[in-house]
Enzyme design. Structure first.
Site, short mmCIF file in Angstrom:
data_model
loop_
_atom_site.label_atom_id
_atom_site.label_comp_id
_atom_site.label_asym_id
_atom_site.label_seq_id
_atom_site.Cartn_x
_atom_site.Cartn_y
_atom_site.Cartn_z
N CYS A 133 0.98 -1.23 0.03
CA CYS A 133 0.03 -0.06 -0.12
C CYS A 133 1.07 1.24 -0.10
O CYS A 133 1.59 1.68 0.87
CB CYS A 133 -0.89 0.07 1.25
SG CYS A 133 -1.87 1.41 1.82
N CYS B 61 0.29 3.88 2.79
CA CYS B 61 0.62 3.37 4.04
C CYS B 61 2.13 3.54 4.12
O CYS B 61 2.48 3.94 5.26
CB CYS B 61 0.19 1.66 4.09
SG CYS B 61 -1.69 1.57 3.95
#
Length: 302
Positions: A219, A222
């Site tokens: 991600c 993230c």
């Protein structure tokens, strides 16, 4: 449960980052039967010191074929597939960062000094360098690892490739290393619902806010926000407990995401007195800090 299993089986490219108004970028995925869940009982936690990684460009570069650069002794030079496999095996559970480069790549020469500096400061990470144009053996290794462009960075744990990037900038390399190799910071690593409940139970008293960073292994947003989380975990350690969980680590983590109605990542859950008081979805540094201050009881105006 089939939906969860299908999601876990998908490749990296299925986690699609997309912009979201006012909350920076997130990655989305969908569950069935969303329901809010108050869960929990309390808050708080122990802390450890995290030494921030400071990157500065040095004189080292991959250099000409067969000529190792100076002051990069902590970066292992790999000359064949056999050496590569042995290095992965010897690393055991440590994070391994392998750069695939060529002697004629300006980008490889540009980013290599930053990897060298990381190798000096990140003692729990193993760094490897493969010069793809060094020999037939290194060319074969690049073909085996499906390297099409350089510089290419592959990340491994327990001999399994967990992430890869190509053509990245130094700050993104640092973020990736921190995100995938962070084992000793003040951010508590959670690996399932029992860990969450244990964290809350252990910190039953003290009045601290718990900030739970929920993300996925693959991600971009993230990874982008995680260095900020690390810095905050140091500067706010007296009043805030930081923890994180990757939803796709195992079935227990994914079930936790379902129960918490997490449909975009990164999602930050704010927990106090055993209850979820709020959440922030996104990777914006300013917005995250503002929300943490707000749920810590500090008056914030936007």
């Amino acid at each position: 449960m089939a939906t969860v299993a299908n999601f876990l089986a998908k490749p990296i490219s299925t986690v699609v980052p997309r912009p979201s108004s006012a909350v920076a970028s997130t990655s989305s995925f969908v569950f069935f039967n969303h329901k809010t869940n108050p869960l929990f009982r309390r808050k708080n936690l122990p802390k450890r010191l995290f030494s921030a990684v400071k990157i500065k460009a040095g004189a080292a570069s991959p250099g000409k074929v067969g000529t190792p650069p100076a002051n990069d002794e902590k970066v292992q030079k790999i000359h064949s597939g056999e050496e590569f496999d042995v290095a992965l095996k010897n690393a055991k559970s440590k994070l391994v960062v392998a750069e695939f480069a060529t002697s004629k790549s300006d980008q490889s020469n540009k980013i290599y000094p930053f990897m060298v500096e990381l190798s000096r400061t990140c003692n729990d990470v193993v760094f490897l360098l493969v010069m793809g144009d060094e020999s037939d053996k290194t060319r074969e290794l690049c073909r085996r690892e499906k390297i099409e462009k350089v510089p290419h960075f592959s990340f491994y744990k327990s001999m399994e490739k967990i992430h890869e990037e190509e053509g990245i900038e130094p700050d993104q390399l640092m973020g990736d290393v921190l995100y995938y190799g962070d084992n000793h910071s003040a951010v508590v690593q959670l690996h399932g619902r029992p860990d969450v409940e244990k964290l809350i139970d252990e910190n039953r008293t003290g009045g601290k806010l718990i900030v739970l960073d929920v993300g996925l292994k693959h991600c971009g947003p993230c990874v982008k926000v995680y260095p900020t989380v690390l810095k905050l975990s140091r500067s706010m350690s007296e009043t805030v407990v930081f923890a994180r969980m990757n939803g796709d680590e195992n079935d227990s983590c994914m079930e936790f995401l379902k129960d918490m109605n997490v449909i975009e990542v990164p999602t930050f859950l704010f927990i106090r007195d055993g209850e979820i008081r709020g959440r922030y979805v996104g990777s914006g540094k300013g917005e995250l800090i503002g929300e943490i201050l707000r749920y810590s009881g500090v008056r914030v105006t936007y």
